[in-house]
Scaffold this motif. Structure first.
Motif, short mmCIF file in Angstrom:
data_model
loop_
_atom_site.label_atom_id
_atom_site.label_comp_id
_atom_site.label_asym_id
_atom_site.label_seq_id
_atom_site.Cartn_x
_atom_site.Cartn_y
_atom_site.Cartn_z
N SER A 40 -80.43 110.07 64.54
CA SER A 40 -81.05 108.76 64.66
C SER A 40 -82.55 108.86 64.47
O SER A 40 -83.25 109.53 65.23
CB SER A 40 -80.77 108.22 66.06
OG SER A 40 -81.51 107.05 66.28
N MET A 42 -84.48 106.52 65.09
CA MET A 42 -85.01 105.83 66.27
C MET A 42 -85.40 106.80 67.37
O MET A 42 -86.19 106.47 68.25
CB MET A 42 -83.94 104.91 66.86
CG MET A 42 -83.63 103.68 66.07
SD MET A 42 -84.88 102.43 66.27
CE MET A 42 -84.88 102.25 68.05
N ALA A 43 -84.78 107.98 67.39
CA ALA A 43 -85.03 108.93 68.48
C ALA A 43 -86.23 109.83 68.20
O ALA A 43 -86.69 110.55 69.09
CB ALA A 43 -83.78 109.77 68.72
N TYR A 46 -89.22 110.05 70.56
CA TYR A 46 -88.92 110.71 71.84
C TYR A 46 -88.80 112.22 71.66
O TYR A 46 -89.03 112.98 72.59
CB TYR A 46 -87.66 110.09 72.44
CG TYR A 46 -87.83 108.59 72.51
CD1 TYR A 46 -88.58 108.01 73.53
CD2 TYR A 46 -87.36 107.77 71.48
CE1 TYR A 46 -88.83 106.65 73.54
CE2 TYR A 46 -87.60 106.39 71.49
CZ TYR A 46 -88.34 105.85 72.52
OH TYR A 46 -88.60 104.51 72.52
N TYR A 58 -79.21 113.54 67.67
CA TYR A 58 -77.95 113.42 66.92
C TYR A 58 -77.19 112.16 67.33
O TYR A 58 -77.11 111.83 68.53
CB TYR A 58 -77.06 114.65 67.12
CG TYR A 58 -77.64 115.93 66.55
CD1 TYR A 58 -78.80 115.91 65.76
CD2 TYR A 58 -77.04 117.17 66.79
CE1 TYR A 58 -79.34 117.08 65.25
CE2 TYR A 58 -77.57 118.34 66.28
CZ TYR A 58 -78.72 118.29 65.51
OH TYR A 58 -79.26 119.45 65.00
N LEU A 59 -76.62 111.50 66.35
CA LEU A 59 -75.91 110.25 66.64
C LEU A 59 -74.67 110.50 67.49
O LEU A 59 -74.29 109.66 68.30
CB LEU A 59 -75.52 109.57 65.33
CG LEU A 59 -76.69 108.89 64.60
CD1 LEU A 59 -76.33 108.61 63.13
CD2 LEU A 59 -77.07 107.60 65.29
N ARG A 60 -74.01 111.62 67.29
CA ARG A 60 -72.86 111.98 68.12
C ARG A 60 -73.10 113.39 68.61
O ARG A 60 -73.45 114.27 67.84
CB ARG A 60 -71.56 111.89 67.32
CG ARG A 60 -71.26 110.47 66.79
CD ARG A 60 -71.03 109.46 67.91
NE ARG A 60 -70.86 108.09 67.42
CZ ARG A 60 -71.81 107.16 67.44
NH1 ARG A 60 -73.02 107.43 67.91
NH2 ARG A 60 -71.57 105.95 66.98
N GLN A 292 -81.83 98.49 63.98
CA GLN A 292 -80.62 99.19 64.42
C GLN A 292 -79.44 98.26 64.73
O GLN A 292 -78.33 98.47 64.23
CB GLN A 292 -80.98 100.04 65.65
CG GLN A 292 -79.82 100.54 66.47
CD GLN A 292 -79.37 101.93 66.06
OE1 GLN A 292 -80.10 102.64 65.39
NE2 GLN A 292 -78.17 102.29 66.44
N PRO A 293 -79.62 97.22 65.57
CA PRO A 293 -78.45 96.40 65.91
C PRO A 293 -77.83 95.73 64.67
O PRO A 293 -76.60 95.61 64.58
CB PRO A 293 -79.02 95.34 66.87
CG PRO A 293 -80.27 95.93 67.41
CD PRO A 293 -80.83 96.78 66.31
N VAL A 296 -75.73 98.23 62.62
CA VAL A 296 -74.44 98.52 63.24
C VAL A 296 -73.47 97.33 63.11
O VAL A 296 -72.28 97.52 62.86
CB VAL A 296 -74.67 98.95 64.71
CG1 VAL A 296 -73.37 99.09 65.44
CG2 VAL A 296 -75.44 100.26 64.74
N MET A 320 -84.53 91.03 65.68
CA MET A 320 -85.14 91.30 66.99
C MET A 320 -85.70 92.71 67.01
O MET A 320 -85.22 93.59 66.31
CB MET A 320 -84.12 91.12 68.11
CG MET A 320 -82.84 91.88 67.91
SD MET A 320 -81.64 91.41 69.19
CE MET A 320 -80.14 92.01 68.47
N ASN A 321 -86.73 92.89 67.81
CA ASN A 321 -87.36 94.19 67.89
C ASN A 321 -87.93 94.41 69.27
O ASN A 321 -88.35 93.47 69.93
CB ASN A 321 -88.52 94.28 66.88
CG ASN A 321 -88.12 95.01 65.63
OD1 ASN A 321 -87.60 96.13 65.71
ND2 ASN A 321 -88.33 94.40 64.49
N VAL A 322 -87.93 95.66 69.68
CA VAL A 322 -88.60 96.02 70.93
C VAL A 322 -89.41 97.27 70.64
O VAL A 322 -88.96 98.17 69.94
CB VAL A 322 -87.61 96.23 72.09
CG1 VAL A 322 -86.63 97.37 71.82
CG2 VAL A 322 -88.35 96.48 73.41
N ASP A 324 -92.44 100.08 72.20
CA ASP A 324 -93.20 100.63 73.31
C ASP A 324 -94.42 101.34 72.71
O ASP A 324 -94.28 102.36 72.05
CB ASP A 324 -92.31 101.62 74.08
CG ASP A 324 -92.95 102.10 75.38
OD1 ASP A 324 -94.20 102.11 75.46
OD2 ASP A 324 -92.22 102.48 76.30
#
Lengths: 415, 159
Positions: A40, A42-43, A46, A58-60, A292-293, A296, A320-322, A324
């Motif tokens: 991902s 998105m990760a 982090y 990893y996604l899974r 992302q949403p 999916v 939509m977005n969030v 930080d």
């Protein structure tokens, strides 16, 4: 049935899983062009702040997960696609055939047209490989320039600052994250970043990047020269669909045009995620959302229709977005810029970096921007997507926009 | 038999015992601000409405999570956040149309109701039985899911 999923991001993986659920006997292959297991993007922020290791992206997570689902994961880049022979040729010279194919190839960063940007000190922030380069390139006190204060630029700010970078951000828009945050929100965010020691230059572009010993000099449109050991370019992306040129698949602004079944102009070719030119819930118009949403949603709908044609319709996804940004959390929903003839209401607590603005069309909520709010913000989606008529609650929200949860309960549950 | 929380706002007196019990069980402190169940006050109507996650089947939070941190506990039917896997990206918090999964600044992760592993403290703490833990068929869960359906991006063909 033989399914090929091109792209190993969230859309590709969720589509493959959905295909497996619906067609236990089908052959399913994911083709991805990076060496790591599906992960991902998105990760990555982090990972950069050491909250997780690479496996955490990893996604899974389970070893052998894809094999256990009888999903083949193949590494290679799709170079061309031929609808007549129903095949894809990869960068490894392999030919993969399919009965139905999903293109979920996402997008990739584009470098702005700047003299000298083709320099080894300049990197994008998109892949795990990029993340490793950034982590290695920042030392405490090192001057770093970030080109672009969009979503990606902002979400990695914390990582750059906590690694000790002496950071300058250069944004061509008149505020930070202009495509997600209104004037007030974007300007407050800038103030927040400045207070944390980040030098933010808005309404500024990069004219040139010049070699300067072990570093580079970044020359801005207003003539400043900023020295940098590392330049991170986060100045927009474009869809990975060039390999479809000549295939007969209709492209719109570089993305793949799809209908309500996530099907392209060629019947057995579907598209999902950041590469799909698809319907926006709020405007009813087509475009690329790149969130992302939505990716999916697309994936699940496309997979359903690949197994059972025309079984599930896409109604349009809410944008939509969030975000930080060094601890200041902002969010945007739907038509956050407002609509003609609509009303808006806002509440601002500048000192505490808290802000909410709601946008109405008649007595329906159609969009929102928030800053510094983390509790129950999901109901903004609920209210927008349910197209609920707020009735008397509209006036109550106009006088106190913080009552969105109460408004939601009142209109959905007669509370 | 799957059980779920049944909420009857008519019986709620706004005492906030549920929030206290939830916070103590999940956060180790008495702090309603950290509760996963929340009582909303309607001053004009003189009503209190307790509200928390309905544990939807095709949960938006679960599908929106980019790192597979939210999974269903098949024993309780609850959607649970794996704290070790959650990176705190908050995408689930904007995707959940009920607003019932929220970011916790203290942990840097998201939190939501997990039915306390099948023995929810809020229901035990409620003195008026406004919150009960009962057979799912009796909770009007279907009604709640019908609201949820209004937020689905996909429309399934009839038949």
């Amino acid at each position: 049935m033989k399914y090929l999923v091109i792209g190993a991001g969230p859309a590709g993986v969720v589509a493959a899983e959905t295909l497996r659920k619906l067609d236990p006997a089908g052959s399913i292959t994911i083709l991805g062009d990076e060496p790591e297991p599906p992960y991902s993007r998105m990760a990555i922020p982090y990972l950069l702040i050491d909250n997780i290791d690479e496996q955490g992206t990893y996604l899974r997570k389970d070893d052998g997960y894809f094999a256990s689902k009888n999903i083949d994961v193949v590494v290679g880049r799709a170079e061309s696609l031929d609808p007549a022979s129903k095949s894809v040729t990869t960068s490894n010279g392999e030919t993969l055939t399919w009965d139905k194919v999903l293109v979920a190839t996402g997008s990739r960063p584009i470098l702005p047209p700047v003299d000298g940007i083709d320099n080894e000190k300049v990197t994008t922030c998109w892949t795990l490989e990029d993340a490793r380069r950034i982590a290695a390139g920042i030392t405490p006190g090192a001057p770093v320039v970030l080109i672009g204060a969009g979503f990606i630029g902002c979400i990695i700010l914390e990582a750059l600052v906590s690694a000790g970078a002496n950071l300058t951000v250069i944004e061509m828009g008149d505020r930070m994250v202009p495509r997600m945050l209104d004037d007030r929100c974007g300007s407050l965010l800038e103030k927040w970043c400045e207070a944390k020691g980040v030098n933010v230059l808005t309404s500024t572009t990069v004219k040139a990047i010049e070699p300067d010993g072990d570093a580079v000099k970044v020359i801005t449109s207003d003539g400043q020269s900023v020295t940098a050991n590392l330049v991170i370019s986060a100045a927009g992306v474009k869809p990975n669909a060039e390999f479809l040129e000549g295939s007969g698949v209709t492209l719109m602004d570089g993305g793949i045009e799809v209908n309500q079944y996530m099907q392209s102009s060629v019947p057995d070719i579907y598209a999902a995620g950041d590469v799909a030119w698809s319907k926006d819930f709020s405007t009813g118009e087509f475009g690329i959302q790149a969130i992302q949403p939505t990716a999916v949603d697309h994936a699940r709908i496309a997979a359903n229709n690949m197994v059972t044609p025309r079984s599930v319709e896409h109604q349009g996804s809410v944008n939509m977005n969030v975000l930080d940004t060094m601890g200041l959390i902002s969010a945007s929903y739907g038509l956050w810029q407002g609509v003609d003839g609509g009303e808006s209401t806002e509440l601002l607590d500048e000192e505490n970096y808290r802000y909410i603005r709601l946008q109405f069309d008649g007595d329906q909520l159609v969009g929102a921007n928030t800053l510094g709010m983390t509790q129950h913000i999901g109901v903004l989606r609920g209210l927008i997507q349910g197209r609920f008529h707020l009735g008397e609650w509209k006036d109550r929200l106009v006088s106190n926009p913080l009552q969105v949860m109460e408004a939601y309960l009142a209109v959905t549950q007669g509370a | 038999m799957l059980r779920s929380l049944s909420i009857d706002p008519d019986k709620c007196t706004g005492c906030l015992q549920c929030e206290m019990a939830c916070s103590l069980e999940n956060e180790g402190i008495f702090n309603p601000a950290r509760s996963r169940i929340k009582v909303f006050t309607f001053h004009e109507e003189g009503r209190f409405v307790p509200y928390t996650c309905t544990q939807c089947d095709e949960a938006w939070c679960m599908h929106a999570c980019p790192v597979d941190a939210i999974k269903m506990n098949f024993q309780t039917g609850a959607l649970e956040v794996n704290e070790k896997t959650c990176v705190g990206c908050k995408v689930c918090t904007i995707a959940c149309p009920f607003g019932t999964i929220n970011y916790n600044r203290v942990s840097g992760k998201v939190i939501k109701c997990d039915l306390c592993g099948g023995d929810p403290e809020c229901a035990k703490a409620c003195p008026t039985q406004a919150i009960t833990y009962v057979d799912s068929d009796a909770t009007g869960l279907e009604k709640m899911r019908a609201w949820a359906g209004k937020t689905d991006n996909a429309q399934h063909a009839a038949g």
